[in-house]
Design a protein around this motif. Structure first.
Motif, PDB file in Angstrom:
ATOM      1  N   LEU A 175       0.829  -1.207   0.000  1.00 35.32           N
ATOM      2  CA  LEU A 175       0.000   0.000   0.000  1.00 35.32           C
ATOM      3  C   LEU A 175       0.866   1.261   0.000  1.00 35.32           C
ATOM      4  CD1 LEU A 175      -2.734  -1.162   2.535  1.00 35.32           C
ATOM      5  CD2 LEU A 175      -3.064  -0.738   0.084  1.00 35.32           C
ATOM      6  N   LEU A 176       1.955   1.218   0.757  1.00 38.52           N
ATOM      7  CA  LEU A 176       2.869   2.360   0.764  1.00 38.52           C
ATOM      8  C   LEU A 176       3.511   2.549  -0.605  1.00 38.52           C
ATOM      9  CD1 LEU A 176       4.617   1.870   4.231  1.00 38.52           C
ATOM     10  CD2 LEU A 176       3.041   3.700   3.593  1.00 38.52           C
ATOM     11  N   GLU A 177       3.885   1.441  -1.221  1.00 30.02           N
ATOM     12  CA  GLU A 177       4.489   1.518  -2.557  1.00 30.02           C
ATOM     13  C   GLU A 177       3.505   2.071  -3.581  1.00 30.02           C
ATOM     14  OE1 GLU A 177       7.721  -2.140  -2.120  1.00 30.02           O
ATOM     15  OE2 GLU A 177       5.643  -2.565  -2.687  1.00 30.02           O
ATOM     16  N   ASP A 178       2.204   1.819  -3.367  1.00 31.69           N
ATOM     17  CA  ASP A 178       1.163   2.330  -4.265  1.00 31.69           C
ATOM     18  C   ASP A 178       0.757   3.767  -3.928  1.00 31.69           C
ATOM     19  OD1 ASP A 178       1.129  -0.080  -5.577  1.00 31.69           O
ATOM     20  OD2 ASP A 178      -0.619  -0.864  -4.499  1.00 31.69           O
ATOM     21  N   GLY A 179       1.303   4.276  -2.802  1.00 30.10           N
ATOM     22  CA  GLY A 179       0.963   5.639  -2.392  1.00 30.10           C
ATOM     23  C   GLY A 179      -0.330   5.752  -1.625  1.00 30.10           C
ATOM     24  N   ASP A 180      -0.914   4.620  -1.227  1.00 30.05           N
ATOM     25  CA  ASP A 180      -2.191   4.645  -0.497  1.00 30.05           C
ATOM     26  C   ASP A 180      -1.900   4.688   1.005  1.00 30.05           C
ATOM     27  OD1 ASP A 180      -4.755   4.425   0.455  1.00 30.05           O
ATOM     28  OD2 ASP A 180      -5.313   2.745  -0.850  1.00 30.05           O
ATOM     29  N   ARG A 181      -1.496   5.836   1.470  1.00 30.92           N
ATOM     30  CA  ARG A 181      -1.082   5.977   2.866  1.00 30.92           C
ATOM     31  C   ARG A 181      -2.258   5.873   3.835  1.00 30.92           C
ATOM     32  NH1 ARG A 181       2.986  11.044   3.033  1.00 30.92           N
ATOM     33  NH2 ARG A 181       3.350  10.202   5.125  1.00 30.92           N
ATOM     34  N   GLU A 182      -3.420   6.337   3.417  1.00 31.19           N
ATOM     35  CA  GLU A 182      -4.591   6.287   4.298  1.00 31.19           C
ATOM     36  C   GLU A 182      -4.982   4.842   4.606  1.00 31.19           C
ATOM     37  OE1 GLU A 182      -9.207   7.917   4.476  1.00 31.19           O
ATOM     38  OE2 GLU A 182      -7.778   8.757   3.033  1.00 31.19           O
ATOM     39  N   ARG A 183      -5.036   4.018   3.592  1.00 28.01           N
ATOM     40  CA  ARG A 183      -5.394   2.617   3.817  1.00 28.01           C
ATOM     41  C   ARG A 183      -4.277   1.893   4.574  1.00 28.01           C
ATOM     42  NH1 ARG A 183      -6.631  -1.902  -0.812  1.00 28.01           N
ATOM     43  NH2 ARG A 183      -6.977  -3.651   0.600  1.00 28.01           N
ATOM     44  N   ALA A 184      -3.029   2.221   4.273  1.00 31.05           N
ATOM     45  CA  ALA A 184      -1.908   1.611   4.991  1.00 31.05           C
ATOM     46  C   ALA A 184      -1.992   1.927   6.474  1.00 31.05           C
ATOM     47  CB  ALA A 184      -0.581   2.100   4.412  1.00 31.05           C
ATOM     48  N   ALA A 185      -2.347   3.159   6.815  1.00 30.32           N
ATOM     49  CA  ALA A 185      -2.471   3.553   8.225  1.00 30.32           C
ATOM     50  C   ALA A 185      -3.575   2.768   8.905  1.00 30.32           C
ATOM     51  CB  ALA A 185      -2.726   5.055   8.324  1.00 30.32           C
ATOM     52  N   ARG A 186      -4.696   2.555   8.208  1.00 30.04           N
ATOM     53  CA  ARG A 186      -5.781   1.757   8.787  1.00 30.04           C
ATOM     54  C   ARG A 186      -5.323   0.326   9.036  1.00 30.04           C
ATOM     55  NH1 ARG A 186      -9.091   4.319   4.846  1.00 30.04           N
ATOM     56  NH2 ARG A 186      -9.223   2.368   3.667  1.00 30.04           N
ATOM     57  N   GLU A 187      -4.578  -0.233   8.087  1.00 28.26           N
ATOM     58  CA  GLU A 187      -4.067  -1.596   8.248  1.00 28.26           C
ATOM     59  C   GLU A 187      -3.140  -1.687   9.464  1.00 28.26           C
ATOM     60  OE1 GLU A 187      -4.588  -4.449   6.696  1.00 28.26           O
ATOM     61  OE2 GLU A 187      -5.949  -3.727   5.124  1.00 28.26           O
ATOM     62  N   VAL A 188      -2.306  -0.671   9.657  1.00 29.60           N
ATOM     63  CA  VAL A 188      -1.397  -0.668  10.804  1.00 29.60           C
ATOM     64  C   VAL A 188      -2.190  -0.633  12.110  1.00 29.60           C
ATOM     65  CG1 VAL A 188       0.378   0.657  12.027  1.00 29.60           C
ATOM     66  CG2 VAL A 188       0.538   0.355   9.550  1.00 29.60           C
ATOM     67  N   THR A 189      -3.237   0.174  12.154  1.00 36.18           N
ATOM     68  CA  THR A 189      -4.068   0.264  13.364  1.00 36.18           C
ATOM     69  C   THR A 189      -4.701  -1.090  13.693  1.00 36.18           C
ATOM     70  OG1 THR A 189      -4.553   2.599  12.944  1.00 36.18           O
ATOM     71  CG2 THR A 189      -6.062   1.412  14.395  1.00 36.18           C
ATOM     72  N   GLU A 190      -5.257  -1.747  12.687  1.00 36.40           N
ATOM     73  CA  GLU A 190      -5.876  -3.057  12.908  1.00 36.40           C
ATOM     74  C   GLU A 190      -4.831  -4.098  13.313  1.00 36.40           C
ATOM     75  OE1 GLU A 190      -7.947  -3.931   9.318  1.00 36.40           O
ATOM     76  OE2 GLU A 190      -9.327  -2.225   9.509  1.00 36.40           O
ATOM     77  N   TYR A 191      -3.703  -4.022  12.696  1.00 36.71           N
ATOM     78  CA  TYR A 191      -2.571  -4.926  12.962  1.00 36.71           C
ATOM     79  C   TYR A 191      -2.165  -4.826  14.433  1.00 36.71           C
ATOM     80  CZ  TYR A 191       2.471  -6.214  12.071  1.00 36.71           C
ATOM     81  OH  TYR A 191       3.730  -6.753  12.064  1.00 36.71           O
ATOM     82  N   LEU A 192      -2.001  -3.588  14.920  1.00 37.64           N
ATOM     83  CA  LEU A 192      -1.556  -3.394  16.303  1.00 37.64           C
ATOM     84  C   LEU A 192      -2.603  -3.884  17.297  1.00 37.64           C
ATOM     85  CD1 LEU A 192       0.098   0.135  15.980  1.00 37.64           C
ATOM     86  CD2 LEU A 192       1.257  -2.074  16.225  1.00 37.64           C
ATOM     87  N   ALA A 193      -3.867  -3.689  16.979  1.00 38.11           N
ATOM     88  CA  ALA A 193      -4.922  -4.181  17.870  1.00 38.11           C
ATOM     89  C   ALA A 193      -4.891  -5.700  17.960  1.00 38.11           C
ATOM     90  CB  ALA A 193      -6.279  -3.700  17.369  1.00 38.11           C
ATOM     91  N   ALA A 194      -4.688  -6.359  16.829  1.00 39.61           N
ATOM     92  CA  ALA A 194      -4.636  -7.826  16.823  1.00 39.61           C
ATOM     93  C   ALA A 194      -3.425  -8.334  17.588  1.00 39.61           C
ATOM     94  CB  ALA A 194      -4.602  -8.329  15.378  1.00 39.61           C
ATOM     95  N   ALA A 195      -2.280  -7.696  17.387  1.00 43.65           N
ATOM     96  CA  ALA A 195      -1.057  -8.138  18.063  1.00 43.65           C
ATOM     97  C   ALA A 195      -1.169  -7.952  19.572  1.00 43.65           C
ATOM     98  CB  ALA A 195       0.141  -7.364  17.525  1.00 43.65           C
ATOM     99  N   GLU A 196      -1.730  -6.824  20.009  1.00 42.98           N
ATOM    100  CA  GLU A 196      -1.890  -6.593  21.441  1.00 42.98           C
ATOM    101  C   GLU A 196      -2.770  -7.674  22.072  1.00 42.98           C
ATOM    102  OE1 GLU A 196      -3.378  -3.161  24.602  1.00 42.98           O
ATOM    103  OE2 GLU A 196      -3.906  -2.991  22.480  1.00 42.98           O
ATOM    104  N   ALA A 197      -3.870  -8.006  21.416  1.00 43.64           N
ATOM    105  CA  ALA A 197      -4.772  -9.029  21.953  1.00 43.64           C
ATOM    106  C   ALA A 197      -4.060 -10.369  22.074  1.00 43.64           C
ATOM    107  CB  ALA A 197      -6.010  -9.145  21.064  1.00 43.64           C
ATOM    108  N   GLN A 198      -3.255 -10.725  21.070  1.00 45.55           N
ATOM    109  CA  GLN A 198      -2.526 -11.996  21.123  1.00 45.55           C
ATOM    110  C   GLN A 198      -1.513 -12.025  22.244  1.00 45.55           C
ATOM    111  OE1 GLN A 198      -1.625 -12.162  16.610  1.00 45.55           O
ATOM    112  NE2 GLN A 198      -1.357 -14.256  17.342  1.00 45.55           N
ATOM    113  N   LEU A 199      -0.810 -10.917  22.421  1.00 48.64           N
ATOM    114  CA  LEU A 199       0.216 -10.867  23.457  1.00 48.64           C
ATOM    115  C   LEU A 199      -0.397 -10.912  24.857  1.00 48.64           C
ATOM    116  CD1 LEU A 199       2.579  -8.281  21.789  1.00 48.64           C
ATOM    117  CD2 LEU A 199       3.128 -10.665  22.289  1.00 48.64           C
ATOM    118  N   LEU A 200      -1.490 -10.207  25.050  1.00 52.45           N
ATOM    119  CA  LEU A 200      -2.148 -10.238  26.358  1.00 52.45           C
ATOM    120  C   LEU A 200      -2.663 -11.650  26.667  1.00 52.45           C
ATOM    121  CD1 LEU A 200      -4.060  -6.839  26.340  1.00 52.45           C
ATOM    122  CD2 LEU A 200      -2.095  -7.470  27.761  1.00 52.45           C
ATOM    123  N   ALA A 201      -3.073 -12.352  25.644  1.00 50.02           N
ATOM    124  CA  ALA A 201      -3.535 -13.729  25.844  1.00 50.02           C
ATOM    125  C   ALA A 201      -2.406 -14.653  26.291  1.00 50.02           C
ATOM    126  CB  ALA A 201      -4.173 -14.256  24.565  1.00 50.02           C
TER     127      ALA A 201
END
Length: 229
Positions: A198-224
Motif C-alpha cells: 500500500l505504501l508503494e502504491d501511495g495509499d497511505r490512508e489505507r496503509a495507516a488503517r491496516e497498521v491500526t488493525e494490525y496493532l490491535a490484533a497483536a496486542e490481543a494476542q500478546l495479552l492472551a
C-alpha cells in the motif's frame, strides 16, 4: 546467567563505543541487544562483564545501566544487581497505547515519506521472508522489529526514532512470552507485505488503517499469552 552471545555481540560494538566513550552509546549498545533478542527477560547483566565487553569504565557502564533502568528496559534489584526487565500486562497495554498513536500517524502523515524510506520498509519485509524460509523464527522477530522501526522512520523525526528504539526494546521482551514464536509471527509476514504494498502504491490512508488493525490484533494476542487475571 548472561547470554554469551549477547556479550560477544556487545564486544563487536566496542569500536563504536570507544569512538564516543559516552554512557549514552553504551546504553544504545545494550538496548540494541535487547531489541535483537540476544538479551532475554530475567538475565543478569553484571557491570564488570559489560565493562570488559565494551572496553569502558565501570562508572560509564553504571551510568548507562541506570539510564536503561529509567527506560524500563532493565531493573535493579537490591543486593542482587541489574537484570533485563520482564514486562507485565500493564506494560504491554501502555506500549501498544503509544504505538497506536505513533505508527499509523507516521504512515499517514510522515514528512519523510519517499521512495527511499519505503524501500527500507520493503527491505524489512524481504528480510522476514528470507528468515522464514530458513526456519529462523527469531530472525523473523528481528525483521518484524526492523519493519516497525522503518514505519516510524517515515515521520522523519529523530526524537520519534529514539522513542521507537525504547519501545522496540520493551516489545522484544514481551515477545519472549509468546509460547510459539512461529505461530505468532507467521501471519504478520503477510500483513507486513500488504502494508508495504500500500505504501508503494501511495495509499497511505489505507496503509495507516491496516497498521491500526494490525496493532490491535497483536496486542490481543500478546495479552492472551499472559496469565489471565
Amino acid at each position: 546467567m548472561t547470554s554469551v552471545d549477547a556479550l560477544a555481540s556487545l564486544g563487536r560494538a566496542r569500536a563504536l563505543v570507544l569512538r564516543t566513550t559516552t554512557a549514552e552509546r553504551v546504553a544504545d549498545a545494550v538496548r540494541e541487544e535487547v531489541v535483537e533478542g540476544r538479551l532475554r527477560p530475567g538475565e543478569r547483566l553484571p557491570e564488570q562483564a559489560v565493562c570488559t565487553a565494551l572496553g569502558v569504565s565501570r562508572n560509564t557502564v553504571r551510568e548507562a545501566l541506570s539510564q536503561l533502568v529509567a527506560e524500563r528496559v532493565l531493573v535493579r534489584e537490591a543486593n542482587r544487581g541489574v537484570f533485563v526487565a520482564q514486562p507485565d500486562r500493564d506494560a504491554v497495554r501502555d506500549v501498544y497505547r503509544v504505538r497506536r498513536l505513533v505508527e499509523p500517524a507516521a504512515v499517514l502523515s510522515g514528512e519523510a515519506w519517499d521512495a527511499e524510506r519505503v524501500a527500507t520498509v520493503r527491505a524489512a519485509v524481504d528480510e522476514g521472508r528470507r528468515a522464514a524460509d530458513t526456519g529462523d523464527w527469531a530472525g523473523v522477530g528481528s525483521a518484524n522489529q526492523h519493519f516497525h522501526r522503518a514505519l516510524v522512520a517515515l515521520a522523519g523525526s529523530p526524537r520519534l526514532d529514539q522513542q521507537m528504539a525504547l519501545l522496540l526494546a520493551e516489545m522484544r521482551l514481551v515477545f519472549h512470552r509468546v509460547p510459539d514464536v512461529r505461530e505468532f509471527f507467521e501471519p504478520y509476514l503477510g500483513r507486513n507485505d500488504v502494508i508495504c504494498g500500500l505504501l508503494e502504491d501511495g495509499d497511505r490512508e489505507r496503509a495507516a488503517r491496516e497498521v491500526t488493525e494490525y496493532l490491535a490484533a497483536a496486542e490481543a494476542q500478546l495479552l492472551a499469552a499472559y496469565d489471565p487475571r
